[in-house]
Scaffold this active site. Structure first.
Site, PDB file in Angstrom:
ATOM      1  N   CYS A 139       0.836  -1.206   0.000  1.00 39.22           N
ATOM      2  CA  CYS A 139       0.000   0.000   0.000  1.00 39.22           C
ATOM      3  C   CYS A 139       0.871   1.257   0.000  1.00 39.22           C
ATOM      4  CB  CYS A 139      -0.921  -0.015   1.220  1.00 39.22           C
ATOM      5  SG  CYS A 139      -1.914   1.465   1.374  1.00 39.22           S
ATOM      6  N   CYS A 142      -0.517   4.203   2.086  1.00 43.02           N
ATOM      7  CA  CYS A 142      -0.315   4.026   3.529  1.00 43.02           C
ATOM      8  C   CYS A 142       1.146   4.231   3.911  1.00 43.02           C
ATOM      9  CB  CYS A 142      -0.686   2.605   3.978  1.00 43.02           C
ATOM     10  SG  CYS A 142      -2.127   1.883   3.226  1.00 43.02           S
ATOM     11  N   ASP A 143       2.052   3.655   3.143  1.00 44.94           N
ATOM     12  CA  ASP A 143       3.432   3.508   3.619  1.00 44.94           C
ATOM     13  C   ASP A 143       4.465   4.320   2.844  1.00 44.94           C
ATOM     14  OD1 ASP A 143       2.500   1.717   5.504  1.00 44.94           O
ATOM     15  OD2 ASP A 143       2.771  -0.013   4.199  1.00 44.94           O
TER      16      ASP A 143
END
Ligand code: NAP
Length: 313
Positions: A139, A142-143
């Site tokens: 992701c 997200c990251d």
């Protein structure tokens, strides 16, 4: 595991306890429908696997993925939702009340909200599982931020790989896209943008055969599929975008689905079966965000409430 599902007749049964399912439960609970949520395998959904979520409104400092899931659950339970650690494994939507068999028993449900999510496909190479969250991610949204000024590798040749690779160029010092062939599935515009980006590099006809590192990822073992040559490629991060698989096998032949297995819903989250709704990544191949899944879950529960109200006259 549930031991009181046997014979239970509920007004709203929610399958899955990610952002979509728990938001649906919150709305159904506040409508006094006493929803039951079957958690499935992953309480909190994919979001719970994310270290920090920084794009869910209301948390200016960010919030842990697992913590956000717990807050969702607590809020739904506060209004009367019941969360059961149980896994649905068979449904019968041929007559009402609908029947859902689980590991722990069986439920009859007037309405069902399906929020079983999706799972990213894995490379299934040594080191991948061990180093997930320590360099390996599925992701970018997200990251990506955690790879500021770092060297990142992307695997995949589709739209997701290109779109996410371009997103990560905001942070990383270099982004190397590794693809198993020499042709991409990604659309021409994305390919052009990636080719022209100064931070992007490409390694073709190559697969990752091992993720190397002890505490965190340090390098990848690569293999050229044409020559068989093996090399070690040093990098801090590996983002894998080789496709997603909606967790919808149980509904095959029972609900209308796209050819990729996503449950087809209209703008009211209604499936082709009255009283059966789908929300979140089981029905969404496009956005895949906590906030969009939560919104779909809320919409499904509002619609289920209206459906039950209409039935009751
Ligand atoms: P995808 O189109 O199925 O592409 C997956 C890629 O991963 C392919 O290039 C495939 O290689 C590669 N791959 C699969 N298994 C692999 C493995 N084991 N090892 C190495 N490589 C592997 O998946 P996606 O990119 O997630 O897209 C899914 C759908 O959503 C597509 O229809 C796409 O168009 C759509 N989408 C659209 C947008 C957009 O419009 N902006 C954004 C994202 C996704 P091969 O090519 O060799 O098979």
């Amino acid at each position: 595991m549930s031991n009181n599902g046997n014979g239970n007749h509920v007004k709203v049964l929610v399958l899955g306890a990610g952002p979509a399912g728990l938001s649906a439960a919150l709305y159904a609970a506040r409508a006094e429908l006493a929803p039951v949520v079957l958690t499935g395998m992953q309480l909190g959904g994919q979001a719970a696997l994310t270290h920090t979520i920084e794009n869910y409104p209301g948390f200016p400092e960010g919030v842990g993925g697992a913590q956000l899931g717990e807050l969702f659950q607590k809020q739904a339970e506060h209004f009367g939702a019941k969360v059961e650690y149980d896994l649905a494994n068979e449904v019968d939507f041929s007559q009402r009340p609908y029947m859902v068999k689980t590991d722990g028993g069986e439920y009859k449900a007037d309405t069902v909200i399906i929020s079983t999510g999706a799972s990213p496909l894995h490379l299934e190479v040594p080191g991948e599982v061990e180093l997930t969250g320590r360099g390996v991610s599925y992701c970018a949204t997200c990251d990506g931020w955690f790879f500021k000024d770092k060297k990142v590798v992307i695997v995949g040749g589709g739209d997701s790989a290109f779109e996410e690779a371009l997103f990560i160029t905001r942070y990383a010092s270099s982004v190397t896209l590794i693809h198993r062939r020499d042709e991409f599935r990604a659309g021409a515009i994305l390919q052009k943008r990636a080719n022209e980006h100064p931070k992007m590099k490409f390694i073709l006809n190559t697969v990752v055969t091992e993720v190397l590192g002890s505490d965190k990822m340090e390098a990848l073992r690569l293999k050229n599929v044409k020559t068989g040559e093996e090399t070690i490629f040093e990098a801090d991060g590996l983002f894998i975008f080789i496709g997603h698989k909606p967790n919808t096998e149980m509904f095959q032949g029972k609900l209308s689905m796209s050819n990729l297995g996503y449950i087809q819903v209209n703008d009211k989250m209604e499936t082709n079966v009255p009283g059966v709704y789908a929300a979140g990544e089981a029905a969404d191949p496009h956005f895949r965000q906590v906030i969009t899944s939560a919104g779909m879950g809320a919409a499904a529960a509002i619609q289920a409430t209206r459906f039950l109200e209409a039935e009751e006259g």
